[in-house]
Design a protein around this motif. Sequence first.
Motif, short mmCIF file in Angstrom:
data_model
loop_
_atom_site.label_atom_id
_atom_site.label_comp_id
_atom_site.label_asym_id
_atom_site.label_seq_id
_atom_site.Cartn_x
_atom_site.Cartn_y
_atom_site.Cartn_z
N TRP A 185 2.91 -8.21 5.74
CA TRP A 185 1.54 -8.29 6.25
C TRP A 185 0.56 -8.26 5.08
CZ3 TRP A 185 -1.49 -3.40 7.65
CH2 TRP A 185 -2.77 -3.74 8.15
N MET A 186 -0.47 -9.10 5.19
CA MET A 186 -1.47 -9.17 4.13
C MET A 186 -2.12 -7.81 3.88
SD MET A 186 -3.36 -10.75 1.89
CE MET A 186 -3.63 -12.52 2.06
N GLY A 187 -2.32 -7.02 4.93
CA GLY A 187 -2.93 -5.70 4.74
C GLY A 187 -2.10 -4.81 3.85
N SER A 188 -0.78 -4.88 3.96
CA SER A 188 0.10 -4.08 3.09
C SER A 188 0.01 -4.56 1.66
CB SER A 188 1.54 -4.17 3.59
OG SER A 188 1.70 -3.55 4.83
N LEU A 189 -0.07 -5.86 1.48
CA LEU A 189 -0.18 -6.42 0.13
C LEU A 189 -1.48 -5.97 -0.53
CD1 LEU A 189 1.36 -8.28 -1.79
CD2 LEU A 189 0.12 -10.21 -0.80
N ILE A 190 -2.56 -6.00 0.24
CA ILE A 190 -3.86 -5.56 -0.29
C ILE A 190 -3.80 -4.07 -0.65
CG2 ILE A 190 -6.25 -5.11 0.38
CD1 ILE A 190 -6.06 -7.74 2.06
N GLU A 191 -3.16 -3.28 0.21
CA GLU A 191 -3.11 -1.84 -0.02
C GLU A 191 -2.34 -1.49 -1.28
OE1 GLU A 191 -1.78 2.33 2.22
OE2 GLU A 191 -1.49 0.40 3.21
N ILE A 192 -1.20 -2.11 -1.49
CA ILE A 192 -0.40 -1.73 -2.66
C ILE A 192 -1.04 -2.25 -3.94
CG2 ILE A 192 1.19 -3.71 -2.65
CD1 ILE A 192 3.41 -1.60 -3.24
N CYS A 193 -1.68 -3.42 -3.89
CA CYS A 193 -2.35 -3.93 -5.08
C CYS A 193 -3.57 -3.08 -5.44
CB CYS A 193 -2.77 -5.39 -4.87
SG CYS A 193 -1.40 -6.57 -4.91
N ALA A 194 -4.20 -2.49 -4.43
CA ALA A 194 -5.35 -1.63 -4.70
C ALA A 194 -4.97 -0.43 -5.56
CB ALA A 194 -5.96 -1.16 -3.38
N LEU A 213 -3.44 -0.48 -8.11
CA LEU A 213 -3.53 -0.89 -9.51
C LEU A 213 -4.86 -1.60 -9.78
CD1 LEU A 213 0.16 -2.02 -9.91
CD2 LEU A 213 -0.95 -0.21 -11.21
N ASP A 214 -5.85 -1.29 -8.95
CA ASP A 214 -7.21 -1.82 -9.12
C ASP A 214 -7.28 -3.34 -9.02
OD1 ASP A 214 -8.00 0.83 -9.56
OD2 ASP A 214 -7.66 0.65 -11.72
N ILE A 215 -6.34 -3.94 -8.30
CA ILE A 215 -6.41 -5.37 -8.00
C ILE A 215 -7.13 -5.50 -6.66
CG2 ILE A 215 -5.11 -7.49 -7.60
CD1 ILE A 215 -2.83 -6.27 -9.26
N SER A 216 -8.31 -6.09 -6.67
CA SER A 216 -9.18 -6.08 -5.50
C SER A 216 -8.65 -6.97 -4.38
CB SER A 216 -10.58 -6.55 -5.89
OG SER A 216 -10.57 -7.94 -6.18
N GLU A 217 -9.16 -6.71 -3.17
CA GLU A 217 -8.77 -7.54 -2.02
C GLU A 217 -9.11 -9.00 -2.25
OE1 GLU A 217 -9.92 -8.07 2.74
OE2 GLU A 217 -10.26 -6.13 1.74
N ASN A 218 -10.25 -9.26 -2.85
CA ASN A 218 -10.64 -10.64 -3.11
C ASN A 218 -9.66 -11.33 -4.04
OD1 ASN A 218 -12.60 -12.89 -2.95
ND2 ASN A 218 -12.93 -12.43 -5.13
N LEU A 219 -9.23 -10.61 -5.10
CA LEU A 219 -8.26 -11.19 -6.03
C LEU A 219 -6.91 -11.44 -5.33
CD1 LEU A 219 -8.89 -9.21 -9.35
CD2 LEU A 219 -9.31 -11.64 -8.92
N VAL A 220 -6.50 -10.52 -4.46
CA VAL A 220 -5.24 -10.69 -3.74
C VAL A 220 -5.31 -11.92 -2.85
CG1 VAL A 220 -3.71 -9.69 -2.01
CG2 VAL A 220 -4.65 -8.25 -3.82
N ARG A 221 -6.39 -12.06 -2.09
CA ARG A 221 -6.51 -13.20 -1.18
C ARG A 221 -6.55 -14.52 -1.95
NH1 ARG A 221 -7.18 -11.83 4.01
NH2 ARG A 221 -7.88 -9.69 4.51
N THR A 222 -7.26 -14.53 -3.06
CA THR A 222 -7.30 -15.75 -3.88
C THR A 222 -5.93 -16.09 -4.43
OG1 THR A 222 -9.61 -15.33 -4.50
CG2 THR A 222 -8.35 -16.81 -5.91
#
Length: 279
Positions: A38-47, A49-58
């Motif tokens: 799920w994209m939400g899980s990907l966003i959460e784990i990247c956060a 390491l200070d990788i923002s939601e916008n960077l993850v989606r891009t």
Amino acid sequence: MPRTPLIGTLTEDLTLTAGSFIVTIYGDIVVPRGEVLWMGSLIEICARLDISENLVRTAVSRLVSADRLEGERVGRRSYYRLAPSARAEFADAARLLYAPRDRANKWLLVFDADLPEDQARRARMAKVAPGLWISPDRADLPATHAPILRAEPVAGIDRLSELARFWDMDELHSRYRAMLDRFRPLADRLDDITPEDALIARLLLVHVYRSVVLRDPGLPEAALPEDWPGTEAQRLFRQLYLALSSNADRQIAAMMEGEAGPLSATTDRTTARLAALTT
């Protein structure tokens, strides 16, 4: 969410790009647990390491455009899985990371004047003359219809290390040393590590080690330069991966979801992976 002190130490002076780190997440966590996240899980784990939601989606959008990921919507949620074109490459990387690594004792000679250099580099081959490429015989033949010969040393075995000059072994040496310097202190901090830090530390370990080992041609022992740090790096990777996995896998089940619900802490594939690392 700010990085914890332990993770801050592990990421000091480490450049992390969203796309590359997402590839690591899929390879280490998602592939052996059904391949869907799920994209939400990907966003959460990247956060973490200070990788923002916008960077993850891009980054995910670019991976989809590059035929690395495939997306699917279920209600209001987006899920992503590996695209077929990426599965074989992930399997090759997993063999280098997790399977027992026996160094080759034979060589492949490839006679192909038209072989693109970027393809040869991805196959970790080296050019020794125009149209002639060499690599250790790792049992995976290069993708070419040109003649390929298998060779083994019959003389001058004490000078096999001279073949190492066809690869950039100095760069590999530096990368392995940097990996050892970054992760060696972690071995003394495992007793009180939290499950969340264990998961992030394991992902960082895989990410950094993968970036080196995928460039390593895997030369036979006799062809390696003196004081080669790759052997110690592999030993440290295995030690830390095994030590971190109990906590890390527990955290995966607690925070990450696929299409069918929370990801499993362990599967047959993750168990086989750990077993291979102990051999």
